[in-house]
Design an enzyme around this catalytic site. Structure first.
Site, PDB file in Angstrom:
ATOM      1  N   GLU A   1      -1.817  -5.545  -3.773  1.00  0.00           N
ATOM      2  CA  GLU A   1      -0.880  -4.740  -2.986  1.00  0.00           C
ATOM      3  C   GLU A   1       0.256  -5.603  -2.441  1.00  0.00           C
ATOM      4  O   GLU A   1       1.421  -5.173  -2.424  1.00  0.00           O
ATOM      5  CB  GLU A   1      -1.614  -4.052  -1.837  1.00  0.00           C
ATOM      6  CG  GLU A   1      -2.504  -2.908  -2.286  1.00  0.00           C
ATOM      7  CD  GLU A   1      -3.165  -2.179  -1.132  1.00  0.00           C
ATOM      8  OE1 GLU A   1      -3.415  -0.967  -1.267  1.00  0.00           O
ATOM      9  OE2 GLU A   1      -3.444  -2.816  -0.093  1.00  0.00           O
TER      10      GLU A   1
ATOM     11  N   ASP B   1       0.837  -1.200   0.000  1.00  0.00           N
ATOM     12  CA  ASP B   1       0.000   0.000   0.000  1.00  0.00           C
ATOM     13  C   ASP B   1       0.873   1.252   0.000  1.00  0.00           C
ATOM     14  O   ASP B   1       0.604   2.218  -0.720  1.00  0.00           O
ATOM     15  CB  ASP B   1      -0.908  -0.022   1.231  1.00  0.00           C
ATOM     16  CG  ASP B   1      -1.770   1.214   1.331  1.00  0.00           C
ATOM     17  OD1 ASP B   1      -2.681   1.378   0.499  1.00  0.00           O
ATOM     18  OD2 ASP B   1      -1.528   2.035   2.240  1.00  0.00           O
TER      19      ASP B   1
END
Length: 226
Positions: free
Chosen positions: A118, A46
């Site tokens: 991610e 992220d």
């Protein structure tokens, strides 16, 4: 996992990182994996994603103020976008899930797909560095940006929703009505419907962009400036 490496265009030196990135918590718990699931990689991915996208649009969109850059970045790193990116490489078929999660459609669940995407970014970053992670991320982001009105993001769906919400009894929904072309070059057609009546139609290489195009057409037909 070799097939996944071919799809993403990157070969891991440390295969364990790729294995970990594809290990959902439900699988890790059932298999009692040493080191756990992909959740820690998701956390790192992220951050890497945000840095890559922020730097890219900061350098390329010098005409946009901070507020517009923030909205543009948010549109590129949200769960919906990441889910679409994951589907482009059929990531769901490579995620290792627990039996219960598999039976309840976990491979298609947007949150699981976005989290795995991610985690994959983080795995590439740890294995090959920021340059390789950026190359992977921008492969999807650049195409997404190109689809946005000559590089300037306009969220037609939000604009349409704000207009419709003035009448609480009205209901808008987006329906996929067509899917054509080979896996590597699909075209999706979506209709936006107001109380089951079609008010706009859009076609694009991702469902998300097709929905935006449908909303744009609806706004245009309603006399709004788009």
């Amino acid at each position: 996992m070799q097939t996944l490496e071919q799809k993403i265009g990157y070969t891991f030196k440390n295969k364990e990182l790729l294995f970990r990135a594809m290990s959902h918590s439900s699988y890790a718990n059932e298999a009692r994996l040493p080191g756990g699931s992909n959740e820690r990689l998701e956390f790192l991915g992220d951050a890497v994603l945000s840095i890559v996208v922020s730097e890219h649009i900061f350098r390329d969109y010098t005409h946009l103020p901070e507020g517009e850059l923030t909205k543009l970045r948010a549109s590129l790193v949200c769960e919906r976008s990441l889910c679409e990116f994951a589907k482009e490489i059929n990531l769901g078929s490579f995620i290792m899930l627990g039996k219960g999660e598999q039976m309840t459609g976990g491979r298609e669940r947007p949150s699981i797909l976005a989290d795995a995407f991610e985690a994959l970014i983080a795995a590439i970053f740890l294995d090959g560095g920021m340059a390789e992670a950026s190359k992977f991320v921008l492969r999807f982001v650049d195409r997404e940006l190109a689809a946005h009105n000559q590089g300037v993001f306009i969220d037609y769906k939000t604009t349409l929703q704000e207009i419709i919400q003035k009448n609480p009894e009205e209901r808008v929904e987006y329906i996929l009505v067509g899917e054509d072309g080979p896996d590597h070059n699909k075209q999706f057609t979506v209709e936006v419907r107001l109380n089951n009546n079609c008010i706009g139609r859009g076609t694009a290489r991702s469902k998300k962009n097709a929905e935006q195009q449908a909303a744009k057409e609806a706004l245009s037909l309603m006399g709004e400036e788009v």
